[in-house]
Design a protein around this motif. Structure first.
Motif, PDB file in Angstrom:
ATOM      1  N   GLN A  62       0.713  -1.347   0.064  1.00 46.15           N
ATOM      2  CA  GLN A  62       0.047  -0.023  -0.083  1.00 46.15           C
ATOM      3  C   GLN A  62       0.896   1.199   0.025  1.00 46.15           C
ATOM      4  OE1 GLN A  62      -3.722   0.218   0.546  1.00 46.15           O
ATOM      5  NE2 GLN A  62      -3.053   2.146  -0.193  1.00 46.15           N
ATOM      6  N   ASP A  63       0.688   2.257  -0.768  1.00 44.46           N
ATOM      7  CA  ASP A  63       1.332   3.388  -0.853  1.00 44.46           C
ATOM      8  C   ASP A  63       1.114   4.059   0.614  1.00 44.46           C
ATOM      9  OD1 ASP A  63       2.019   6.153  -1.281  1.00 44.46           O
ATOM     10  OD2 ASP A  63       0.573   6.599  -3.010  1.00 44.46           O
ATOM     11  N   ASP A  64       1.920   4.619   1.219  1.00 39.12           N
ATOM     12  CA  ASP A  64       2.224   5.138   2.523  1.00 39.12           C
ATOM     13  C   ASP A  64       0.798   6.247   2.689  1.00 39.12           C
ATOM     14  OD1 ASP A  64       3.227   5.433   5.255  1.00 39.12           O
ATOM     15  OD2 ASP A  64       3.370   7.616   4.507  1.00 39.12           O
ATOM     16  N   PHE A  65       0.930   6.996   1.663  1.00 39.67           N
ATOM     17  CA  PHE A  65      -0.015   8.303   1.573  1.00 39.67           C
ATOM     18  C   PHE A  65      -1.472   7.919   1.720  1.00 39.67           C
ATOM     19  CE2 PHE A  65      -2.554  11.782  -0.561  1.00 39.67           C
ATOM     20  CZ  PHE A  65      -1.871  12.948   0.599  1.00 39.67           C
ATOM     21  N   LYS A  66      -1.861   6.660   0.862  1.00 41.93           N
ATOM     22  CA  LYS A  66      -3.269   6.125   0.857  1.00 41.93           C
ATOM     23  C   LYS A  66      -3.377   5.105   1.883  1.00 41.93           C
ATOM     24  CE  LYS A  66      -3.161   6.933  -4.044  1.00 41.93           C
ATOM     25  NZ  LYS A  66      -3.191   6.473  -5.388  1.00 41.93           N
ATOM     26  N   ARG A  67      -2.660   5.029   3.109  1.00 42.98           N
ATOM     27  CA  ARG A  67      -3.005   3.714   3.956  1.00 42.98           C
ATOM     28  C   ARG A  67      -3.912   4.277   4.966  1.00 42.98           C
ATOM     29  NH1 ARG A  67       0.349   3.393   8.067  1.00 42.98           N
ATOM     30  NH2 ARG A  67       2.191   4.303   7.365  1.00 42.98           N
ATOM     31  N   PRO A  68      -5.070   3.350   4.701  1.00 41.17           N
ATOM     32  CA  PRO A  68      -6.240   3.608   5.799  1.00 41.17           C
ATOM     33  C   PRO A  68      -6.002   3.389   7.417  1.00 41.17           C
ATOM     34  CG  PRO A  68      -6.424   1.465   4.882  1.00 41.17           C
ATOM     35  CD  PRO A  68      -5.092   2.040   4.350  1.00 41.17           C
ATOM     36  N   LEU A  69      -7.246   3.526   7.854  1.00 40.39           N
ATOM     37  CA  LEU A  69      -6.953   3.254   9.396  1.00 40.39           C
ATOM     38  C   LEU A  69      -7.471   1.898   9.597  1.00 40.39           C
ATOM     39  CD1 LEU A  69      -8.877   6.387  11.266  1.00 40.39           C
ATOM     40  CD2 LEU A  69      -6.426   6.034  10.723  1.00 40.39           C
ATOM     41  N   ASN A  70      -6.811   1.287  10.373  1.00 37.42           N
ATOM     42  CA  ASN A  70      -7.383  -0.097  10.720  1.00 37.42           C
ATOM     43  C   ASN A  70      -8.499  -0.204  11.746  1.00 37.42           C
ATOM     44  OD1 ASN A  70      -6.246   0.146  13.417  1.00 37.42           O
ATOM     45  ND2 ASN A  70      -4.567  -0.939  12.874  1.00 37.42           N
ATOM     46  N   ASP A  71      -8.963  -1.273  12.241  1.00 39.32           N
ATOM     47  CA  ASP A  71     -10.122  -1.259  13.158  1.00 39.32           C
ATOM     48  C   ASP A  71      -9.694  -0.634  14.410  1.00 39.32           C
ATOM     49  OD1 ASP A  71     -11.315  -2.951  11.086  1.00 39.32           O
ATOM     50  OD2 ASP A  71     -10.941  -4.935  12.288  1.00 39.32           O
ATOM     51  N   ARG A  72      -8.805  -0.677  15.107  1.00 41.66           N
ATOM     52  CA  ARG A  72      -8.441   0.134  16.262  1.00 41.66           C
ATOM     53  C   ARG A  72      -8.367   1.435  15.778  1.00 41.66           C
ATOM     54  NH1 ARG A  72      -2.863  -0.173  19.215  1.00 41.66           N
ATOM     55  NH2 ARG A  72      -2.976   1.916  19.649  1.00 41.66           N
ATOM     56  N   GLY A  73      -8.091   2.046  14.829  1.00 42.05           N
ATOM     57  CA  GLY A  73      -8.128   3.355  14.434  1.00 42.05           C
ATOM     58  C   GLY A  73      -9.311   3.975  14.381  1.00 42.05           C
ATOM     59  N   HIS A  74     -10.457   3.288  13.798  1.00 39.12           N
ATOM     60  CA  HIS A  74     -11.807   3.395  13.651  1.00 39.12           C
ATOM     61  C   HIS A  74     -12.435   3.655  14.771  1.00 39.12           C
ATOM     62  CE1 HIS A  74     -11.897   3.932   9.385  1.00 39.12           C
ATOM     63  NE2 HIS A  74     -11.274   2.687   9.290  1.00 39.12           N
ATOM     64  N   LEU A  75     -11.823   2.818  16.038  1.00 41.05           N
ATOM     65  CA  LEU A  75     -12.411   2.828  17.231  1.00 41.05           C
ATOM     66  C   LEU A  75     -11.770   3.972  17.870  1.00 41.05           C
ATOM     67  CD1 LEU A  75     -12.565  -0.881  18.354  1.00 41.05           C
ATOM     68  CD2 LEU A  75     -14.529   0.483  17.705  1.00 41.05           C
ATOM     69  N   ASP A  76     -10.655   4.373  18.013  1.00 44.89           N
ATOM     70  CA  ASP A  76      -9.815   5.177  18.855  1.00 44.89           C
ATOM     71  C   ASP A  76     -10.182   6.691  18.485  1.00 44.89           C
ATOM     72  OD1 ASP A  76      -8.638   3.529  20.260  1.00 44.89           O
ATOM     73  OD2 ASP A  76      -6.669   3.772  19.008  1.00 44.89           O
ATOM     74  N   ALA A  77     -10.221   6.891  17.062  1.00 48.37           N
ATOM     75  CA  ALA A  77     -10.459   8.397  16.683  1.00 48.37           C
ATOM     76  C   ALA A  77     -11.708   8.915  17.018  1.00 48.37           C
ATOM     77  CB  ALA A  77     -10.649   8.403  15.250  1.00 48.37           C
TER      78      ALA A  77
END
Length: 163
Positions: free
Chosen positions: A19-34
């Motif tokens: 995955q291109d670093d610039f286009k990396r999405p959030l993972n499941d934890r990221g979607h909970l933490d934000a």
């Protein structure tokens, strides 16, 4: 008096190592933490007036969660390409563009630049801003253009795993 929140993007996905670093999405934890961190900031009595973000997907997605919690249209998030892996001087560039009627701003960006920048602001130092960490300061000014000479005071630092 102004307030500035510096927020490192939430946890991103490494599921696709190509995955291109610039286009990396959030993972499941990221979607909970934000959204959790956005709610914690509101619980501290801070309501964000303006959101500025790196244009990288993981930073922008984190910013959108904070926008939703603060009833800010995601379309009004100010996006700066220059905040992607930005050195400290680029944060200053973004701050100097903030309209004076804005009192509380959150800037979403990346390590190592965000850690380097927060460590220049007050006597409080952080070894490494964890993902979705928030570092908040108050700024004694009515004019963002006076940012560099204004007195800055540490308010708090918070992150998802902080107890």
């Amino acid at each position: 008096m102004k307030q500035l929140l510096l927020v490192r993007h939430a946890k991103s996905s490494w599921a696709n190592i190509d995955q291109d670093d610039f286009k990396r999405p959030l993972n499941d934890r990221g979607h909970l933490d934000a959204p959790m961190m956005a709610k914690r900031i509101l619980a501290r009595g801070l309501s964000i007036d303006l959101i500025i973000s790196s244009t990288a997907l993981r930073a922008l997605t984190t910013a959108e969660y904070f926008a939703n919690e603060n009833n800010i249209l995601t379309s009004s998030i100010i996006q700066h390409d220059f905040l992607y892996h930005a050195p400290p001087e680029r944060f200053v560039k973004a701050i100097l563009q903030i309209p004076d009627e804005i009192n509380t701003v959150a800037i979403f960006a990346h390590n190592p630049g965000i850690t380097d920048f927060v460590n220049q602001l007050t006597s409080i130092k952080i070894d490494d801003m964890p993902t979705c960490a928030v570092f908040a300061i108050s700024v004694e000014t009515d004019n963002w253009k006076n940012w560099q000479s204004a007195k800055k005071e540490y308010l708090f630092a918070d992150w998802p795993k902080q107890v």
